[in-house]
Scaffold this motif. Structure first.
Motif, short mmCIF file in Angstrom:
data_model
loop_
_atom_site.label_atom_id
_atom_site.label_comp_id
_atom_site.label_asym_id
_atom_site.label_seq_id
_atom_site.Cartn_x
_atom_site.Cartn_y
_atom_site.Cartn_z
N TYR A 185 -6.11 12.78 35.08
CA TYR A 185 -7.13 13.33 35.98
C TYR A 185 -7.92 14.45 35.30
O TYR A 185 -9.16 14.47 35.34
N HIS A 189 -10.09 12.68 32.21
CA HIS A 189 -11.06 11.63 32.48
C HIS A 189 -12.01 11.95 33.64
O HIS A 189 -13.21 11.66 33.56
N LEU A 190 -11.49 12.53 34.70
CA LEU A 190 -12.31 12.73 35.90
C LEU A 190 -12.78 14.19 36.01
O LEU A 190 -13.99 14.45 35.98
N LYS A 191 -11.85 15.11 36.09
CA LYS A 191 -12.24 16.52 36.17
C LYS A 191 -12.98 16.96 34.92
O LYS A 191 -14.00 17.67 34.99
N THR A 215 -14.79 15.17 32.77
CA THR A 215 -16.14 14.61 32.73
C THR A 215 -17.06 15.34 33.71
O THR A 215 -18.21 15.67 33.38
N SER A 221 -16.21 4.26 31.27
CA SER A 221 -15.23 3.74 32.21
C SER A 221 -14.37 2.71 31.48
O SER A 221 -14.07 2.85 30.29
N MET A 255 -8.77 6.76 37.69
CA MET A 255 -9.67 7.79 37.17
C MET A 255 -11.02 7.19 36.77
O MET A 255 -12.08 7.77 37.03
N LYS A 256 -10.97 6.02 36.16
CA LYS A 256 -12.21 5.38 35.72
C LYS A 256 -13.03 4.90 36.92
O LYS A 256 -14.27 4.93 36.89
N GLY A 268 -13.17 6.53 39.67
CA GLY A 268 -13.83 7.77 40.07
C GLY A 268 -15.02 8.10 39.19
O GLY A 268 -16.06 8.58 39.68
N VAL A 269 -14.90 7.85 37.91
CA VAL A 269 -16.01 8.08 36.98
C VAL A 269 -17.22 7.23 37.35
O VAL A 269 -18.37 7.69 37.31
#
Length: 258
Positions: free
Chosen positions: A121, A124-126, A128, A149, A166-167, A169-170
């Motif tokens: 997380y 990859h998500l936070k 980015t 992604s 996570m991807k 979410g991206v």
């Protein structure tokens, strides 16, 4: 804010650009005449080697250290980017941001620890989200952002639930970025690689013959992906003539699981 045009140097920042798909993307951008700032986590030697390869092509390049898992350092990193732009290109703004950096993890939902989930997380998500936020003042109007992604956000394979979440979410975040940054003429897209022969995830696709054969059998073009398939696609998407592509998920998988 400066508008990106043909009179200013085109400069890209590629996170995770010292190895794998990030390195390949940086090299393809350099061949298109784009200056490149790459980031690395700890392997400075590999980053410097990539800089040397980019410079051998004839483009300028800089390597900066960045840990995507630690968003507290992003403001300081933005300052380092600002200094590198001035010193190397006598420029104030990036043209392109390629959010590529990351790592893989293979474990079932039952076996995935909270610590590993949090690491995925954070990177990859936070990572980015907040790195883009920190660098947004340094991206020229009319610039571009590409978020990375995975084909795993479309199809499902056991062992990749946390990574794929996570991807996913991206991909949603990309559409929101495109909506919010559109007033500045900044296009934002997602590139989603399929299974690629790199050292990612411990080199499973590259080194495991059985897995590679399975991927090939499930891909319309009959093989696993190679780094050049992805680097070339990203560089093509960032060429000036492709600026009207926006808010899209572009899968580069050779037709995997169709």
């Amino acid at each position: 804010m400066t508008q990106a045009d043909n009179t200013t140097p085109r400069i890209a920042l590629v996170t995770g650009g010292s190895r794998g798909l990030g390195k390949n993307t940086a090299l393809h951008l350099a061949r298109d005449g784009v200056g490149v700032i790459i980031t690395y986590v700890s392997n400075r030697a590999a980053a410097e080697q990539t800089v040397d390869e980019i410079q051998a092509i004839g483009a300028k390049a800089v390597a900066l250290q960045l840990d995507l898992a630690n968003s507290r350092n992003f403001p300081g990193f933005a300052d380092a980017v600002r200094a590198a732009l001035k010193q190397t290109w006598n420029a104030e703004y990036l043209t392109y941001l390629v959010n590529n950096g990351g790592m893989g993890m293979h474990a079932s939902i039952a076996e995935t620890s909270e610590a590993v989930f949090d690491e995925l997380y954070n990177v990859h998500l936070k990572g980015t989200f907040f790195l883009t936020q920190a660098l947004l003042p340094l991206i020229a109007d009319g610039g571009r952002i590409i978020n990375t992604s995975s084909g795993l956000a479309r199809f499902s394979l056991p062992g990749y639930a946390a990574y794929a979440a996570m991807k996913g979410g991206v991909e949603v975040m990309t559409r929101y970025m495109a909506k919010e940054f559109g007033a500045r003429g900044i296009a934002v897209n997602t590139v989603a690689p399929g299974a690629i022969e790199t050292d990612f995830g411990g080199g499973r696709v590259r080194d495991n013959a059985e897995l590679n054969a399975f991927v090939s059998s499930q891909t319309a073009l009959g093989r696993a992906g190679r780094p050049d398939d992805i680097g070339a696609a990203v560089a093509s998407l960032l060429r000036p003539e492709n600026g009207w592509i926006n808010a899209q998920r572009i899968e580069v998988s050779g037709g995997m699981f169709i």
